[in-house]
Design a protein around this motif. Sequence first.
Motif, PDB file in Angstrom:
ATOM      1  N   MET A  87      -5.257  24.202  -9.079  1.00  0.00           N
ATOM      2  CA  MET A  87      -5.097  23.422  -7.868  1.00  0.00           C
ATOM      3  C   MET A  87      -6.394  23.496  -7.062  1.00  0.00           C
ATOM      4  SD  MET A  87      -2.110  23.733  -4.960  1.00  0.00           S
ATOM      5  CE  MET A  87      -0.821  23.335  -6.108  1.00  0.00           C
ATOM      6  N   GLN A  88      -6.834  22.356  -6.565  1.00  0.00           N
ATOM      7  CA  GLN A  88      -8.085  22.273  -5.823  1.00  0.00           C
ATOM      8  C   GLN A  88      -7.923  22.828  -4.402  1.00  0.00           C
ATOM      9  OE1 GLN A  88      -9.677  18.361  -5.708  1.00  0.00           O
ATOM     10  NE2 GLN A  88     -11.472  18.935  -4.524  1.00  0.00           N
ATOM     11  N   THR A  89      -8.950  23.509  -3.935  1.00  0.00           N
ATOM     12  CA  THR A  89      -8.942  24.054  -2.577  1.00  0.00           C
ATOM     13  C   THR A  89      -9.070  22.918  -1.571  1.00  0.00           C
ATOM     14  OG1 THR A  89      -9.925  26.116  -3.312  1.00  0.00           O
ATOM     15  CG2 THR A  89     -10.139  25.596  -0.976  1.00  0.00           C
ATOM     16  N   GLN A  90      -8.196  22.927  -0.569  1.00  0.00           N
ATOM     17  CA  GLN A  90      -8.253  21.924   0.486  1.00  0.00           C
ATOM     18  C   GLN A  90      -9.120  22.419   1.631  1.00  0.00           C
ATOM     19  OE1 GLN A  90      -4.720  20.088   1.877  1.00  0.00           O
ATOM     20  NE2 GLN A  90      -4.592  18.950  -0.029  1.00  0.00           N
ATOM     21  N   ARG A  91      -9.963  21.528   2.147  1.00  0.00           N
ATOM     22  CA  ARG A  91     -10.790  21.826   3.318  1.00  0.00           C
ATOM     23  C   ARG A  91     -10.043  21.307   4.536  1.00  0.00           C
ATOM     24  NH1 ARG A  91     -13.916  19.408  -0.700  1.00  0.00           N
ATOM     25  NH2 ARG A  91     -13.290  17.550   0.393  1.00  0.00           N
ATOM     26  N   ILE A  92      -9.621  22.241   5.378  1.00  0.00           N
ATOM     27  CA  ILE A  92      -8.750  21.895   6.501  1.00  0.00           C
ATOM     28  C   ILE A  92      -9.441  22.190   7.824  1.00  0.00           C
ATOM     29  CG2 ILE A  92      -6.536  22.364   7.614  1.00  0.00           C
ATOM     30  CD1 ILE A  92      -5.507  23.187   4.820  1.00  0.00           C
ATOM     31  N   LEU A  93      -9.478  21.185   8.671  1.00  0.00           N
ATOM     32  CA  LEU A  93      -9.968  21.349  10.028  1.00  0.00           C
ATOM     33  C   LEU A  93      -8.776  21.698  10.909  1.00  0.00           C
ATOM     34  CD1 LEU A  93     -12.216  21.111  12.177  1.00  0.00           C
ATOM     35  CD2 LEU A  93     -11.574  18.680  12.386  1.00  0.00           C
ATOM     36  N   VAL A  94      -8.853  22.831  11.584  1.00  0.00           N
ATOM     37  CA  VAL A  94      -7.793  23.287  12.480  1.00  0.00           C
ATOM     38  C   VAL A  94      -8.275  23.070  13.906  1.00  0.00           C
ATOM     39  CG1 VAL A  94      -6.384  25.255  13.194  1.00  0.00           C
ATOM     40  CG2 VAL A  94      -7.088  25.022  10.799  1.00  0.00           C
ATOM     41  N   VAL A  95      -7.586  22.201  14.640  1.00  0.00           N
ATOM     42  CA  VAL A  95      -7.978  21.859  16.002  1.00  0.00           C
ATOM     43  C   VAL A  95      -7.083  22.622  16.969  1.00  0.00           C
ATOM     44  CG1 VAL A  95      -8.356  19.994  17.658  1.00  0.00           C
ATOM     45  CG2 VAL A  95      -8.632  19.565  15.200  1.00  0.00           C
ATOM     46  N   ALA A  96      -7.710  23.403  17.840  1.00  0.00           N
ATOM     47  CA  ALA A  96      -6.958  24.218  18.797  1.00  0.00           C
ATOM     48  C   ALA A  96      -7.628  24.153  20.159  1.00  0.00           C
ATOM     49  CB  ALA A  96      -6.919  25.666  18.309  1.00  0.00           C
ATOM     50  N   ASP A  97      -6.866  24.439  21.170  1.00  0.00           N
ATOM     51  CA  ASP A  97      -7.417  24.621  22.509  1.00  0.00           C
ATOM     52  C   ASP A  97      -7.091  26.062  22.882  1.00  0.00           C
ATOM     53  OD1 ASP A  97      -4.691  24.387  22.949  1.00  0.00           O
ATOM     54  OD2 ASP A  97      -4.823  22.473  23.957  1.00  0.00           O
ATOM     55  N   ARG A  98      -6.281  26.256  23.895  1.00  0.00           N
ATOM     56  CA  ARG A  98      -5.852  27.629  24.209  1.00  0.00           C
ATOM     57  C   ARG A  98      -4.981  28.213  23.103  1.00  0.00           C
ATOM     58  NH1 ARG A  98      -5.804  24.951  29.040  1.00  0.00           N
ATOM     59  NH2 ARG A  98      -3.582  24.504  28.980  1.00  0.00           N
ATOM     60  N   THR A  99      -4.472  27.364  22.217  1.00  0.00           N
ATOM     61  CA  THR A  99      -3.657  27.854  21.101  1.00  0.00           C
ATOM     62  C   THR A  99      -4.463  28.737  20.159  1.00  0.00           C
ATOM     63  OG1 THR A  99      -4.067  25.796  19.910  1.00  0.00           O
ATOM     64  CG2 THR A  99      -2.004  25.945  21.146  1.00  0.00           C
ATOM     65  N   ARG A 142       0.057  27.971   5.518  1.00  0.00           N
ATOM     66  CA  ARG A 142      -0.619  26.807   4.943  1.00  0.00           C
ATOM     67  C   ARG A 142      -1.370  27.199   3.675  1.00  0.00           C
ATOM     68  NH1 ARG A 142      -1.562  23.423   2.405  1.00  0.00           N
ATOM     69  NH2 ARG A 142      -2.752  21.545   2.744  1.00  0.00           N
ATOM     70  N   ALA A 143      -2.044  28.338   3.704  1.00  0.00           N
ATOM     71  CA  ALA A 143      -2.804  28.796   2.535  1.00  0.00           C
ATOM     72  C   ALA A 143      -1.882  29.168   1.372  1.00  0.00           C
ATOM     73  CB  ALA A 143      -3.677  29.988   2.927  1.00  0.00           C
ATOM     74  N   GLU A 144      -0.660  29.586   1.677  1.00  0.00           N
ATOM     75  CA  GLU A 144       0.300  29.910   0.614  1.00  0.00           C
ATOM     76  C   GLU A 144       0.809  28.652  -0.072  1.00  0.00           C
ATOM     77  OE1 GLU A 144       3.181  32.291   2.679  1.00  0.00           O
ATOM     78  OE2 GLU A 144       1.911  34.086   2.596  1.00  0.00           O
ATOM     79  N   GLU A 145       0.824  27.521   0.633  1.00  0.00           N
ATOM     80  CA  GLU A 145       1.249  26.249   0.051  1.00  0.00           C
ATOM     81  C   GLU A 145       0.246  25.757  -0.993  1.00  0.00           C
ATOM     82  OE1 GLU A 145       1.882  23.390   3.132  1.00  0.00           O
ATOM     83  OE2 GLU A 145       3.329  24.662   4.174  1.00  0.00           O
ATOM     84  N   SER A 146      -1.029  25.890  -0.674  1.00  0.00           N
ATOM     85  CA  SER A 146      -2.095  25.513  -1.605  1.00  0.00           C
ATOM     86  C   SER A 146      -3.376  26.191  -1.147  1.00  0.00           C
ATOM     87  CB  SER A 146      -2.283  23.992  -1.637  1.00  0.00           C
ATOM     88  OG  SER A 146      -2.780  23.519  -0.424  1.00  0.00           O
ATOM     89  N   PRO A 147      -4.296  26.427  -2.086  1.00  0.00           N
ATOM     90  CA  PRO A 147      -5.560  27.077  -1.701  1.00  0.00           C
ATOM     91  C   PRO A 147      -6.223  26.290  -0.568  1.00  0.00           C
ATOM     92  CG  PRO A 147      -5.401  26.868  -4.083  1.00  0.00           C
ATOM     93  CD  PRO A 147      -4.257  26.085  -3.493  1.00  0.00           C
ATOM     94  N   SER A 148      -6.658  27.018   0.465  1.00  0.00           N
ATOM     95  CA  SER A 148      -7.198  26.368   1.657  1.00  0.00           C
ATOM     96  C   SER A 148      -8.437  27.079   2.161  1.00  0.00           C
ATOM     97  CB  SER A 148      -6.138  26.379   2.776  1.00  0.00           C
ATOM     98  OG  SER A 148      -4.954  25.751   2.361  1.00  0.00           O
ATOM     99  N   ARG A 149      -9.353  26.278   2.659  1.00  0.00           N
ATOM    100  CA  ARG A 149     -10.556  26.776   3.327  1.00  0.00           C
ATOM    101  C   ARG A 149     -10.560  26.123   4.705  1.00  0.00           C
ATOM    102  NH1 ARG A 149     -15.038  24.862   0.033  1.00  0.00           N
ATOM    103  NH2 ARG A 149     -13.963  26.130  -1.495  1.00  0.00           N
ATOM    104  N   PHE A 150     -10.616  26.943   5.752  1.00  0.00           N
ATOM    105  CA  PHE A 150     -10.445  26.447   7.110  1.00  0.00           C
ATOM    106  C   PHE A 150     -11.759  26.356   7.882  1.00  0.00           C
ATOM    107  CE2 PHE A 150      -6.535  28.736   5.978  1.00  0.00           C
ATOM    108  CZ  PHE A 150      -5.608  27.720   6.127  1.00  0.00           C
ATOM    109  N   THR A 151     -11.823  25.356   8.748  1.00  0.00           N
ATOM    110  CA  THR A 151     -12.823  25.276   9.798  1.00  0.00           C
ATOM    111  C   THR A 151     -12.034  25.225  11.094  1.00  0.00           C
ATOM    112  OG1 THR A 151     -14.447  24.100   8.454  1.00  0.00           O
ATOM    113  CG2 THR A 151     -14.654  23.874  10.839  1.00  0.00           C
TER     114      THR A 151
END
Length: 119
Positions: free
Chosen positions: A1-13, A26-35
Motif C-alpha cells: 500500500m502506498q504511503t499517503q501524504r496528508i496535510l493536517v490543518v489545525a488552529d488551536r486544535t 489515520r496512520a493505522e488505516e493506511s501508511p501516512s506521512r503528515f505535514t
Amino acid sequence: MQTQRILVVADRTAEAPDLVAVLRRRAEESPSRFTLLVTADADGLAFDDSAEAAWSRAVTRAELAAARIREAGLELEEAIVGDPDPALAVGDVGHARELDRVMFLDRARVAPRPVLAAA
C-alpha cells in the motif's frame, strides 16, 4: 500500500490532547506521512492580537505539536505556520507540495474531516 501524504490543518486544535490519537488512527488505516499546518489566527483571548503575536503563538503551537507527533512515532515531514484563513493557507502549502489528502481538525473536538483526496 502506498504511503499517503496528508496535510493536517489545525488552529488551536494543534494543542488538543487528542491530536496524536487522531493521527495515529489515520496512520493505522493506511501508511501516512503528515505535514502539520497551523494557521496563525487570532486567539480572541489574548491581550495582544496583532499579526505578529498570532504568528508567534502559532509557531509555538506548531513546535509543541510536532514534538508530540514525533514522540508518538508518527511520520511528520514538517510543521509549518500559515495564513490565518485556512483556505488560503492550504492553497499556499498545496502549491509547494504533493499532497494526497487534506484533513481539517475541528475546534469542537479534534476529529478529522476529509476534505480533499487525490484520485
